[in-house]
Design a protein around this motif. Structure first.
Motif, PDB file in Angstrom:
ATOM      1  N   ALA A  92       0.819  -1.220   0.000  1.00 37.03           N
ATOM      2  CA  ALA A  92       0.000   0.000   0.000  1.00 37.03           C
ATOM      3  C   ALA A  92       0.852   1.269   0.000  1.00 37.03           C
ATOM      4  CB  ALA A  92      -0.913   0.000   1.222  1.00 37.03           C
ATOM      5  N   ALA A  93       0.589   2.125  -0.983  1.00 37.39           N
ATOM      6  CA  ALA A  93       1.311   3.393  -1.104  1.00 37.39           C
ATOM      7  C   ALA A  93       0.453   4.525  -0.551  1.00 37.39           C
ATOM      8  CB  ALA A  93       1.622   3.660  -2.570  1.00 37.39           C
ATOM      9  N   GLU A  94       1.106   5.487   0.122  1.00 39.89           N
ATOM     10  CA  GLU A  94       0.347   6.635   0.624  1.00 39.89           C
ATOM     11  C   GLU A  94       0.185   7.681  -0.467  1.00 39.89           C
ATOM     12  OE1 GLU A  94       2.613   7.008   4.449  1.00 39.89           O
ATOM     13  OE2 GLU A  94       0.604   6.696   5.285  1.00 39.89           O
ATOM     14  N   LYS A  95       1.121   7.682  -1.403  1.00 35.70           N
ATOM     15  CA  LYS A  95       1.045   8.571  -2.573  1.00 35.70           C
ATOM     16  C   LYS A  95       1.477   7.796  -3.808  1.00 35.70           C
ATOM     17  CE  LYS A  95       3.534  11.552  -0.331  1.00 35.70           C
ATOM     18  NZ  LYS A  95       4.578  12.468  -0.030  1.00 35.70           N
ATOM     19  N   VAL A  96       1.086   8.275  -4.976  1.00 36.92           N
ATOM     20  CA  VAL A  96       1.516   7.615  -6.212  1.00 36.92           C
ATOM     21  C   VAL A  96       3.010   7.903  -6.409  1.00 36.92           C
ATOM     22  CG1 VAL A  96       1.213   7.495  -8.719  1.00 36.92           C
ATOM     23  CG2 VAL A  96      -0.781   7.921  -7.233  1.00 36.92           C
ATOM     24  N   PRO A  97       3.854   6.868  -6.486  1.00 37.10           N
ATOM     25  CA  PRO A  97       5.295   7.122  -6.669  1.00 37.10           C
ATOM     26  C   PRO A  97       5.576   7.718  -8.061  1.00 37.10           C
ATOM     27  CG  PRO A  97       4.892   4.901  -5.799  1.00 37.10           C
ATOM     28  CD  PRO A  97       3.573   5.435  -6.248  1.00 37.10           C
ATOM     29  N   PRO A  98       6.137   8.938  -8.109  1.00 37.00           N
ATOM     30  CA  PRO A  98       6.348   9.614  -9.395  1.00 37.00           C
ATOM     31  C   PRO A  98       7.234   8.819 -10.360  1.00 37.00           C
ATOM     32  CG  PRO A  98       6.775  11.098  -7.551  1.00 37.00           C
ATOM     33  CD  PRO A  98       6.543   9.754  -6.967  1.00 37.00           C
ATOM     34  N   PRO A 140      -3.729   5.248   3.575  1.00 34.32           N
ATOM     35  CA  PRO A 140      -2.855   5.240   4.758  1.00 34.32           C
ATOM     36  C   PRO A 140      -2.450   3.822   5.127  1.00 34.32           C
ATOM     37  CG  PRO A 140      -5.133   5.762   5.350  1.00 34.32           C
ATOM     38  CD  PRO A 140      -5.060   5.770   3.867  1.00 34.32           C
ATOM     39  N   HIS A 141      -1.246   3.690   5.719  1.00 30.84           N
ATOM     40  CA  HIS A 141      -0.718   2.367   6.020  1.00 30.84           C
ATOM     41  C   HIS A 141      -1.587   1.562   6.976  1.00 30.84           C
ATOM     42  CE1 HIS A 141       3.579   3.367   4.476  1.00 30.84           C
ATOM     43  NE2 HIS A 141       2.726   3.108   3.521  1.00 30.84           N
ATOM     44  N   ARG A 142      -2.241   2.215   7.900  1.00 28.38           N
ATOM     45  CA  ARG A 142      -3.063   1.450   8.835  1.00 28.38           C
ATOM     46  C   ARG A 142      -4.561   1.595   8.592  1.00 28.38           C
ATOM     47  NH1 ARG A 142       0.167  -0.779  12.443  1.00 28.38           N
ATOM     48  NH2 ARG A 142       2.245   0.113  12.404  1.00 28.38           N
ATOM     49  N   GLY A 143      -4.925   2.335   7.556  1.00 29.66           N
ATOM     50  CA  GLY A 143      -6.348   2.605   7.361  1.00 29.66           C
ATOM     51  C   GLY A 143      -6.915   1.981   6.098  1.00 29.66           C
ATOM     52  N   ALA A 144      -7.971   2.619   5.588  1.00 26.15           N
ATOM     53  CA  ALA A 144      -8.665   2.099   4.415  1.00 26.15           C
ATOM     54  C   ALA A 144      -7.852   2.399   3.153  1.00 26.15           C
ATOM     55  CB  ALA A 144     -10.029   2.760   4.311  1.00 26.15           C
ATOM     56  N   GLN A 145      -7.633   1.369   2.381  1.00 23.94           N
ATOM     57  CA  GLN A 145      -6.914   1.534   1.117  1.00 23.94           C
ATOM     58  C   GLN A 145      -7.834   1.131  -0.029  1.00 23.94           C
ATOM     59  OE1 GLN A 145      -4.047  -1.409   1.970  1.00 23.94           O
ATOM     60  NE2 GLN A 145      -3.113  -0.277   3.647  1.00 23.94           N
ATOM     61  N   ARG A 194      -6.695  -4.293   1.869  1.00 21.36           N
ATOM     62  CA  ARG A 194      -5.757  -4.083   2.969  1.00 21.36           C
ATOM     63  C   ARG A 194      -4.436  -4.770   2.608  1.00 21.36           C
ATOM     64  NH1 ARG A 194      -6.034  -2.266   8.329  1.00 21.36           N
ATOM     65  NH2 ARG A 194      -8.140  -1.469   8.027  1.00 21.36           N
ATOM     66  N   PHE A 195      -3.414  -3.969   2.440  1.00 20.82           N
ATOM     67  CA  PHE A 195      -2.097  -4.486   2.054  1.00 20.82           C
ATOM     68  C   PHE A 195      -1.062  -4.092   3.099  1.00 20.82           C
ATOM     69  CE2 PHE A 195      -3.785  -5.159  -2.185  1.00 20.82           C
ATOM     70  CZ  PHE A 195      -2.942  -6.095  -2.756  1.00 20.82           C
ATOM     71  N   VAL A 196       0.055  -4.820   3.138  1.00 20.73           N
ATOM     72  CA  VAL A 196       1.189  -4.379   3.951  1.00 20.73           C
ATOM     73  C   VAL A 196       1.742  -3.101   3.316  1.00 20.73           C
ATOM     74  CG1 VAL A 196       1.800  -6.693   4.802  1.00 20.73           C
ATOM     75  CG2 VAL A 196       2.854  -5.855   2.695  1.00 20.73           C
ATOM     76  N   PRO A 197       2.406  -2.246   4.111  1.00 17.07           N
ATOM     77  CA  PRO A 197       2.837  -0.945   3.581  1.00 17.07           C
ATOM     78  C   PRO A 197       3.988  -1.022   2.573  1.00 17.07           C
ATOM     79  CG  PRO A 197       3.520  -1.188   5.879  1.00 17.07           C
ATOM     80  CD  PRO A 197       2.655  -2.360   5.560  1.00 17.07           C
ATOM     81  N   LEU A 198       3.948  -0.100   1.625  1.00 18.39           N
ATOM     82  CA  LEU A 198       5.064   0.140   0.721  1.00 18.39           C
ATOM     83  C   LEU A 198       6.016   1.052   1.483  1.00 18.39           C
ATOM     84  CD1 LEU A 198       5.955  -0.168  -2.349  1.00 18.39           C
ATOM     85  CD2 LEU A 198       4.937   2.077  -2.682  1.00 18.39           C
TER      86      LEU A 198
END
Ligand code: SAH
Length: 218
Positions: free
Chosen positions: A156-162, A180-185, A206-210
């Motif tokens: 899960a990304a918080e922003k689109v990686p440019p 968000p890493h701990r919230g709704a994706q 729900r994914f593990v964080p990027l």
């Protein structure tokens, strides 16, 4: 030849039926999921759960994604035979194996060396010759292998990686869980046009964080 007990075949039949019931209809995607032996991608103590529709823990505190989500994202990625695909988050290598059945070539990046090495060995042993696993930070993509027709992020990304947008061909698709890493994706599908990006929001996940950077631990 490996042979599986009858109950495992039943698990695999039920696995495919469940994917169809949940709306996966693309024949090539269903065939790819049918052909990739998921039991080889889970931890040995979890082979019994290999065909259950759930995420399972793998090494380094990561997970192999739920089959439905793998199937759904693969379907949405709309891979063509001639495509070069970039995956961020190799994990077990399962998603990469599924993609390798549909694409010309798959490049997959993993930040944990242990996971990357295991996935590489596993993919080689199972005969997936068109997948390359790289250890590194997926947030930077693979500039020396770019551009790509399709890019899929499986953390899960918080922003689109440019960098990933940059490494995508015009007309190409970038699919990623965003939030968000701990919230709704939400799975977001971005299509690169000559004027910018078309954006479509798909299902909740729900994914593990990027995470930035190559992992310092092995
Ligand atoms: N696609 C995998 C599931 C991956 S879980 C499978 O089929 O098994 C997400 C993976 O992304 C984890 O292994 C995690 O280590 C990795 N990851 C997280 N951030 C990353 C980054 N910046 N670059 C590369 N890999 C990353």
């Amino acid at each position: 030849m490996t042979s599986y007990p009858a109950e495992d075949n039943e698990d695999r039949m039920e696995f495919l039926l469940a994917l169809r019931r949940r709306g996966i209809s693309n024949a090539a995607v269903l065939r790819a999921l049918e052909e990739v032996p998921r039991e080889h991608f889970v931890e040995p103590e979890q082979t019994r759960e290999a065909y259950a529709d759930q995420a399972l823990p793998i090494a380094c505190g990561q997970t192999i994604s739920q089959p439905y989500v793998v199937a759904y994202m693969t379907e949405q990625l709309d891979v063509r035979r001639t495509d070069r695909v970039l995956e961020i988050g190799t994990g077990s290598g399962y998603q990469a194996a599924v993609l390798s059945k549909l694409a010309r070539e798959v490049v997959s990046i993993e930040r944990y060396r242990t996971l990357a090495e295991r996935a590489r060995a596993r993919l080689k042993a199972l005969g997936y010759t068109n997948v390359e696993v790289i250890v590194g930070d997926g947030l930077s993509g693979a500039p020396d292998r770019a551009p790509f027709d399709r890019i899929i992020v499986t953390a899960a990304a918080e922003k689109v990686p440019p960098a990933l947008v940059e490494q995508l061909k015009e007309g190409g698709v970038l699919l990623l869980p965003l939030g968000p890493h701990r919230g709704a994706q939400t799975i977001v599908k971005l299509t690169k046009t000559k004027d910018g990006l078309d954006r479509e929001e798909l299902i909740a996940v729900r994914f593990v964080p990027l995470l930035a950077g190559q992992a310092r631990e092995l």
